[in-house]
Structure formats: structure tokens, C-alpha cells
Design an enzyme around this catalytic site. Sequence first.
Site, PDB file in Angstrom:
ATOM      1  N   SER A  12       0.839  -1.192   0.000  1.00 26.53           N
ATOM      2  CA  SER A  12       0.000   0.000   0.000  1.00 26.53           C
ATOM      3  C   SER A  12       0.875   1.244   0.000  1.00 26.53           C
ATOM      4  CB  SER A  12      -0.906   0.014   1.233  1.00 26.53           C
ATOM      5  OG  SER A  12      -1.613   1.232   1.319  1.00 26.53           O
ATOM      6  N   HIS A  13       0.321   2.333  -0.454  1.00 24.72           N
ATOM      7  CA  HIS A  13       1.018   3.612  -0.440  1.00 24.72           C
ATOM      8  C   HIS A  13       1.117   4.200   0.962  1.00 24.72           C
ATOM      9  CE1 HIS A  13       0.509   3.317  -4.732  1.00 24.72           C
ATOM     10  NE2 HIS A  13       1.212   4.426  -4.905  1.00 24.72           N
ATOM     11  N   VAL A  14       0.331   3.667   1.895  1.00 26.53           N
ATOM     12  CA  VAL A  14       0.264   4.211   3.253  1.00 26.53           C
ATOM     13  C   VAL A  14       0.521   3.090   4.267  1.00 26.53           C
ATOM     14  CG1 VAL A  14      -1.217   5.403   4.918  1.00 26.53           C
ATOM     15  CG2 VAL A  14      -1.411   5.928   2.475  1.00 26.53           C
ATOM     16  N   ASP A  69      -2.650  -1.621  -3.600  1.00 26.25           N
ATOM     17  CA  ASP A  69      -3.741  -0.651  -3.616  1.00 26.25           C
ATOM     18  C   ASP A  69      -3.823   0.201  -4.883  1.00 26.25           C
ATOM     19  OD1 ASP A  69      -1.551   0.987  -3.022  1.00 26.25           O
ATOM     20  OD2 ASP A  69      -2.418   1.816  -1.192  1.00 26.25           O
ATOM     21  N   SER A  72       0.989   2.501  -9.175  1.00 33.03           N
ATOM     22  CA  SER A  72       2.451   2.523  -9.090  1.00 33.03           C
ATOM     23  C   SER A  72       2.969   1.372  -8.224  1.00 33.03           C
ATOM     24  CB  SER A  72       2.958   3.866  -8.554  1.00 33.03           C
ATOM     25  OG  SER A  72       2.515   4.095  -7.237  1.00 33.03           O
TER      26      SER A  72
END
Length: 125
Positions: A12-14, A69, A72
Amino acid sequence: MKAYLDATALVSHVPAIANGVETLIKQVAKDVPITTAGGTSDGKIGTDLDHIQKAIGDNPASELLVFYDLGSAKMNLDIAEEVSDKQMHVYDVAFVEGAYAAAALLEANVTLDKIEAQLKPLKVK
């Protein structure tokens, strides 16, 4: 602990999202190895290859079901898959629902083909 052939990796990006999904999954799949790559290696929002490779390498399984997610993350996963010696199945499905369903099914020793059949309706793209 049961023997396993498959495990899950979450990208995930977070960091809080990856860790939260892992926490949720562990409620139904306590014996499924899960590793996460949330955010970048330097703690920023996003994804990077090094962080993803670490999550894959830290997972004890040789075969992983991988969920991500955003786009990228998929690009970095494609590169990680090319250089990894682990077999990776990367899914373009709803992140939370797909990872949760797959891990619960892995916990129940469901075969990969049946897991993938369950994931088809969750396909995003």
C-alpha cells in the site's frame, strides 16, 4: 502452526493501510504468513522497489499471493516479481476485500484455483 505453501504480501502507499489490513486479516487467518510494504523505505507516502522486495524476502513462504492498492505499486511489484526467486501471484482486485478473502481461504486450506475463482468478482480492472 500449520504447514503452508502460500502466504500473503500486502503493498500500500500508506503504512497504516497495509498494517490495518494485516490486522483485519489476522482475525480470520492467524496462521497465514503476511508481510507488508506500506509507504516507502524512507517513511513517505508511496511505494518503492526496495521496500516491496524486503516484504517479499521477509515472508517465509516460497509462494505468495500479493495484493496492492494503486497502480504505481503494481509497477514496482512487476519489477520485484522479475527479480524474485519466489513464485508470486499478483491480483488486480479490491485491496481489502481481496486480501481478506484470499487469506481466509488459505487458512482453510482451499486450493489456489478455488481462491482465484473467489477473487474474480473482485477484479478492479
